[in-house]
Design a protein around this motif. Structure first.
Motif, PDB file in Angstrom:
ATOM      1  N   GLU A 203       0.865  -1.187   0.000  1.00 29.84           N
ATOM      2  CA  GLU A 203       0.000   0.000   0.000  1.00 29.84           C
ATOM      3  C   GLU A 203       0.906   1.242   0.000  1.00 29.84           C
ATOM      4  O   GLU A 203       2.135   1.126  -0.022  1.00 29.84           O
ATOM      5  N   GLN A 204       0.319   2.417  -0.025  1.00 30.98           N
ATOM      6  CA  GLN A 204       1.103   3.681  -0.108  1.00 30.98           C
ATOM      7  C   GLN A 204       2.117   3.603  -1.249  1.00 30.98           C
ATOM      8  O   GLN A 204       3.228   4.112  -1.142  1.00 30.98           O
ATOM      9  N   SER A 205       1.759   2.897  -2.319  1.00 31.70           N
ATOM     10  CA  SER A 205       2.691   2.645  -3.422  1.00 31.70           C
ATOM     11  C   SER A 205       2.053   3.065  -4.738  1.00 31.70           C
ATOM     12  O   SER A 205       1.586   2.220  -5.529  1.00 31.70           O
ATOM     13  N   LYS A 206       2.015   4.365  -4.973  1.00 25.78           N
ATOM     14  CA  LYS A 206       1.390   4.869  -6.201  1.00 25.78           C
ATOM     15  C   LYS A 206       2.271   4.531  -7.395  1.00 25.78           C
ATOM     16  O   LYS A 206       3.480   4.832  -7.399  1.00 25.78           O
ATOM     17  N   VAL A 207       1.691   3.930  -8.399  1.00 28.35           N
ATOM     18  CA  VAL A 207       2.439   3.623  -9.620  1.00 28.35           C
ATOM     19  C   VAL A 207       2.585   4.911 -10.418  1.00 28.35           C
ATOM     20  O   VAL A 207       1.603   5.610 -10.691  1.00 28.35           O
ATOM     21  N   VAL A 208       3.839   5.239 -10.768  1.00 27.90           N
ATOM     22  CA  VAL A 208       4.073   6.492 -11.494  1.00 27.90           C
ATOM     23  C   VAL A 208       4.418   6.253 -12.959  1.00 27.90           C
ATOM     24  O   VAL A 208       4.309   7.156 -13.777  1.00 27.90           O
ATOM     25  N   ASP A 209       4.866   5.037 -13.286  1.00 28.00           N
ATOM     26  CA  ASP A 209       5.159   4.771 -14.697  1.00 28.00           C
ATOM     27  C   ASP A 209       5.068   3.268 -14.988  1.00 28.00           C
ATOM     28  O   ASP A 209       5.290   2.440 -14.104  1.00 28.00           O
ATOM     29  N   ILE A 210       4.736   2.973 -16.238  1.00 23.64           N
ATOM     30  CA  ILE A 210       4.673   1.580 -16.692  1.00 23.64           C
ATOM     31  C   ILE A 210       5.418   1.526 -18.020  1.00 23.64           C
ATOM     32  O   ILE A 210       5.071   2.244 -18.952  1.00 23.64           O
ATOM     33  N   VAL A 211       6.471   0.688 -18.080  1.00 22.45           N
ATOM     34  CA  VAL A 211       7.325   0.670 -19.282  1.00 22.45           C
ATOM     35  C   VAL A 211       7.508  -0.769 -19.745  1.00 22.45           C
ATOM     36  O   VAL A 211       7.722  -1.667 -18.931  1.00 22.45           O
TER      37      VAL A 211
END
Ligand code: FAD
Length: 451
Positions: A203-211
């Motif tokens: 938790e508290q783990s916002k995804v900022v990018d997907i590559v």
């Protein structure tokens, strides 16, 4: 004193408090078979089902599981599709039986999940009623009932007495399957099941990018990295934050719910709401009303607000919208016009141009399930588990195929009515019709118009 004088506004939900055992963020790098992004109904259902299949799964949630609309909704477990059913029938007449099968199976799936996981969420299988507040709306419920019945749906029409809905509504149509629950408790139950499962939850783990790289997908959070063979996006209204998402997939809209103070049981009994069914009016922008196990009434929507853009802000309801909802309550339940509103909250929903939930894949390695048009309590949960089955077994079920897109292409944004001006106009037309209908009814009954 005004009904909203003592209202508490929250940026989360009125149903439950946030969990006290929020899991630590992801701070490392790890590898797994499937990374699921978003710990709402869709994300937790997907992760739980993947774990049942023995698939090594990581679940990444920006805040805590249940933070999104899943815990904030009205708790009306619908068995019919969301959106404008007459419009759906116009666009997808041939597909309607498959759509109805999907939506009814979705409600049954959630009922099964509540039983299987032993979740205490005050669920009652009351069905939900499309309730008319005018003769025009009564005609509309009849037309909708005809469409739904022709497509195989389980619905029944009736007078207020036959449907056991409060005096003041004129009758309507009940979706027989489904019911009402405390959605905050349901999401808390799903979260407990995830914590007890082999799913690795951050938790508290916002995804900022997907590559994409070297045949896999790298998912970056602010302080960690997950490499996975496959990714499932289950971030609902927030999905538009990434460039890789299909264009015009859905539009984020903000809707509001409020809860009254506790009401004396004899006053609730006097309403004649014997079925306890959730109610949905047939305005352009619906009002919803439902009883709760704490002797209150939760109700909402009536106004919809557009997002200014991404990222979607954390927000609490607009006091003017809450005051408008309070006026609606006094109008629909005149004997309770003195009852105050204790809590107000809201959330972001995703609306599609097709009015259907969307699920599909982006080039085979990133699947998504989003935007159930305000009906995700049943549908997001069910579609999430079907996506997990597809990943684990390689087979797409008939229900998933009904909405699945291998090459996602979506038409021009949501219909005009969902623009800022369109939404305001829809609200104004609803109020004008309310005023006309109020005057007609009061003239018949010989008393003054309310609100
Ligand atoms: C006020 C209101 C009333 C409603 N009433 C009803 C109703 O009565 N019946 C019904 O069926 N539906 C209702 N809905 C709609 C229903 O709640 C949604 O369709 C449903 O919650 C969608 O589920 P989901 O799992 O897709 O999304 P959500 O429950 O919104 O979960 C998405 C999750 O993704 C997380 N997330 C977002 N971005 C990221 C990121 N970058 N990284 C990691 N995590 C991220 C969010 O924090 C959130 O926890 C209502 C919605 C609202 C707001």
């Amino acid at each position: 004193m005004s009904a909203t004088a003592n209202t508490t506004y929250t940026t989360f939900t009125g149903w439950v408090d946030p969990p006290t055992d929020i899991r630590p963020p992801m701070t490392d790098s790890l590898t797994c078979s499937v990374a699921v992004i978003g710990g709402g109904l869709a994300g937790m259902a997907t992760a739980l089902r993947l774990a049942e299949h023995g698939v090594d799964t990581v679940l990444l949630e920006a805040e805590f599981c249940g933070y999104g609309s899943g815990s904030r909704n009205a708790g009306q477990l619908a068995s019919a599709p969301g959106g404008d059913i007459q419009m759906l029938n116009l666009l997808y007449r041939k597909r309607m039986p498959a759509i109805i099968r999907l939506t009814e199976n979705a409600a049954a799936h959630v009922e099964g999940l509540i039983g299987k996981l032993g979740i205490d969420c005050d669920y009652e299988a009351t069905g939900n009623v499309f309730a008319a507040v005018s003769r025009g709306q009564l005609g509309r419920t009849r037309r909708i009932a005809k469409i739904l019945r022709r497509a195989g749906a389980h619905v029944e029409e009736g007078t207020p007495r036959e449907l056991g809905i409060p005096h003041g509504f004129l009758g309507g149509m009940r979706e027989i399957h489904g019911g009402i629950m405390n959605p905050g408790k349901f999401l808390r139950g799903l979260r407990s099941a995830v914590l007890a499962s082999p799913v690795q939850l951050f938790e508290q783990s916002k995804v900022v990018d997907i590559v994409r790289d070297n045949g896999g997908v790298t998912v970056e959070t602010s302080c960690g990295v997950v490499r996975a063979a496959k990714v499932v996006l289950a971030t609902n209204a927030y999905a538009g934050e990434w460039d890789l998402m299909p264009k015009r997939l859905s539009s984020p809209l903000w809707v509001t719910e409020v809860e009254t103070e506790p009401i004396a049981p004899e006053r609730l009994t006097a309403l004649g709401w014997t079925s306890g069914s959730g109610l949905i009016t047939q305005h352009n922008i619906m009002e919803n009303y439902r009883l709760t196990s704490r002797n209150t009434i939760v109700f909402g929507v009536r106004q919809i607000q557009r997002a200014a853009g991404y990222p979607l802000p954390e927000r609490s309801p607009d006091p003017a919208v809450v005051a408008d909802l309070a006026r609606a309550f006094a109008r629909r339940f005149p004997p309770l016009a003195d009852v105050g509103i204790t809590r107000a909250w809201g959330g972001w929903i995703g609306i599609t141009s097709t009015w259907l939930p969307v699920a599909g894949t982006i080039e085979g390695d990133i699947d998504y399930s989003l935007a159930c048009n305000g009906h995700g309590l049943a549908q997001a949960t069910y579609v999430g588990s079907l996506i997990a089955d597809r990943i684990a077994t390689g087979t797409t079920s008939d229900d998933l195929r009904t909405i699945w897109a291998d090459e996602p292409k979506f038409g021009r944004a949501v219909p005009m009515i969902m623009g800022r001006l369109g939404l305001r106009a829809a609200w104004a037309v609803d109020r004008f019709n309310d005023m006309i209908n109020g005057s007609k009814r009061n003239a018949r009954k010989g008393f003054a118009a309310v609100g």
